[in-house]
Design an enzyme around this catalytic site. Structure first.
Site, PDB file in Angstrom:
ATOM      1  N   TYR A  22      18.281 -42.661 -22.594  1.00 57.26           N
ATOM      2  CA  TYR A  22      18.151 -42.868 -24.032  1.00 57.26           C
ATOM      3  C   TYR A  22      17.021 -41.987 -24.529  1.00 57.26           C
ATOM      4  O   TYR A  22      15.944 -41.938 -23.913  1.00 57.26           O
ATOM      5  CB  TYR A  22      17.819 -44.350 -24.293  1.00 57.26           C
ATOM      6  CG  TYR A  22      17.454 -44.670 -25.724  1.00 57.26           C
ATOM      7  CD1 TYR A  22      18.408 -45.171 -26.595  1.00 57.26           C
ATOM      8  CD2 TYR A  22      16.154 -44.478 -26.206  1.00 57.26           C
ATOM      9  CE1 TYR A  22      18.089 -45.474 -27.912  1.00 57.26           C
ATOM     10  CE2 TYR A  22      15.823 -44.775 -27.516  1.00 57.26           C
ATOM     11  CZ  TYR A  22      16.794 -45.272 -28.365  1.00 57.26           C
ATOM     12  OH  TYR A  22      16.480 -45.556 -29.664  1.00 57.26           O
ATOM     13  N   GLU A  58      18.703 -40.034 -32.630  1.00 55.29           N
ATOM     14  CA  GLU A  58      18.826 -40.901 -31.452  1.00 55.29           C
ATOM     15  C   GLU A  58      20.001 -40.449 -30.597  1.00 55.29           C
ATOM     16  O   GLU A  58      21.075 -40.159 -31.139  1.00 55.29           O
ATOM     17  CB  GLU A  58      19.036 -42.350 -31.902  1.00 55.29           C
ATOM     18  CG  GLU A  58      18.982 -43.352 -30.768  1.00 55.29           C
ATOM     19  CD  GLU A  58      19.363 -44.756 -31.243  1.00 55.29           C
ATOM     20  OE1 GLU A  58      18.470 -45.601 -31.362  1.00 55.29           O
ATOM     21  OE2 GLU A  58      20.557 -44.989 -31.498  1.00 55.29           O
TER      22      GLU A  58
END
Ligand code: GDP
Ligand code: MN
Length: 376
Positions: free
Chosen positions: A101, A186
């Site tokens: 991530y 993101e």
């Protein structure tokens, strides 16, 4: 402006961040053709401006164009968190060894960008333990320094063979964040594949206030992101409207008064459904459209009209409320507090109408209490 995944990936590609080869399609026949072109094994991904698609069944992996056609038929038209799926991104499937991530966002308190990297990405990223996460604040003048990249990569514990790619990809993400005037970038998952690191998902929010600097992003506007119908109504009527989560519709004149009305409603235990400022000098027409916009909110159970007359005349406001009640089907109670110029005349007008939905209130606090009670 929140971009769709495929738009975010266009930016990734432009800034040198690897993404899978893909096509945007609208029908299952197009999905089959795209799957054929991309080699058969593809991921079909619902293009909706909300997260959690994986869990909602909006991401499907298939092995052949025929399967792609069938799966596309299932996903197109699906409802994901209130968003109807009208486009699919068909992408060459990747084989994933690890899901990481990565995100860059603004830390307002620190006055700088915050870069976050975790070795536990994927659809359950919220459940990832803290140990796997690493973050650094980036000095806006110095940019993301090499030592910070190393701190992120070692702190998050990425696999050693992911390090060289990460050393190129993380600075590129930061450059994208700054140069595109994003408020969020993101990547989840940032996937480690046999071919290296690749961005399998993209969530990018661009700063609307910086849009004038980016004529190249014009095509992202409108295009496929459909505005909320209530917000579109408000924009067409030229009203200053912000949708909130509660059930008490709020109308006031002047941003300060509307803000304090929201506070008072919250103070007496209510939850405002919106912010709506009809502005100074608002007449009957503005009030009528404001009421129409507010009652169009599906969760609105009562409306609070709080007007402090100055240039705005309370008798005209009262006329506008009655006009709106005459032309729209308002089924919820409307609590009205009028104060200032011609307030007495306005109150009398409302009282004389004997309208079953109108409740008068003498003070702001009383108005808020009555609106909250009425919503129960
Ligand atoms: P989200 O749930 O809306 O965030 O959707 P994502 O795009 O992140 O996809 C959800 C999950 O689907 C990912 O975490 C992956 O595990 C999986 N996935 C997505 N694309 C591929 C792919 O090309 N190959 C494989 N094997 N899995 C994928
Ligand atoms: Mn994701």
């Amino acid at each position: 402006m929140d971009l769709f995944e495929y738009q975010g990936k266009q930016l990734f590609a432009r800034w040198g961040i690897p993404v899978p080869d893909g096509r945007v399609v609208e029908t299952s026949a197009e999905a089959a053709v795209a799957a054929q072109e991309l080699g058969g094994r593809v991921a079909l991904k619902a293009q909706v401006a909300t997260g959690g698609r994986g869990k909602a069944g909006g991401v499907k992996l298939v092995a052949t164009p025929e399967e792609a056609e069938r799966a596309a038929g299932e996903v197109l038209g699906m409802d994901i968190g209130g968003h109807r799926v009208e486009h699919l991104l068909v992408e060459a499937a990747s084989s994933i060894d690890a899901e990481y991530y990565a995100a860059v966002t603004l830390d307002r308190r620190a006055g700088s960008a915050l870069f976050i990297l975790s070795s536990r990405g994927g659809i359950d990223v919220e459940a990832a333990g803290e140990g796997a996460m690493s973050s650094v604040h980036v000095d806006p003048l110095l940019g993301l320094a090499d030592f910070q990249v190393r701190s992120l990569v070692f702190g998050a514990g990425l696999a050693p063979r992911a390090r060289p790619d990460a050393a190129r990809l993380l600075p590129a993400l930061y450059r994208l964040f700054v140069e595109a005037d994003a408020s969020l970038v993101e990547v989840n998952p940032l996937a480690l594949t046999p071919g290296g690191l690749i961005a399998l998902d993209a969530k990018v929010s661009l700063d609307d206030s910086a849009m004038f600097r980016h004529p190249e992003f014009e095509s992202f506007k409108g295009g496929t992101l459909r505005p909320d119908p209530q917000e579109a109504m408000a924009a067409a009527a030229g009203l200053n409207f912000v949708k909130l989560d509660g059930d008490i519709g709020i109308i006031g004149n002047g941003a300060g008064l509307v803000m304090s009305t929201l506070d008072v409603v919250a103070q007496v235990g209510g939850a405002p459904a919106n912010f709506l400022d009809v502005g100074g000098g608002a007449g009957a027409e503005a009030l009528a459209s404001a009421l129409e916009v507010v009652v169009a909110g599906p969760s609105v159970r009562s409306v609070l009209v709080n007007i402090f007359g100055g240039i705005t005349r309370c008798d005209l406001v009262a006329g506008g409320i009655l006009e709106a009640l005459g032309r729209t089907n308002v089924t919820v109670p409307v609590v009205v507090r009028l104060e200032g110029t011609n307030a007495q005349a306005g109150r009398e007008l409302l009282a004389r109408s004997h309208h079953p939905n109108i409740r008068a209130a003498a003070s702001m606090l009383e108005a808020a209490q009555r609106a909250v009670e009425a919503a129960r």
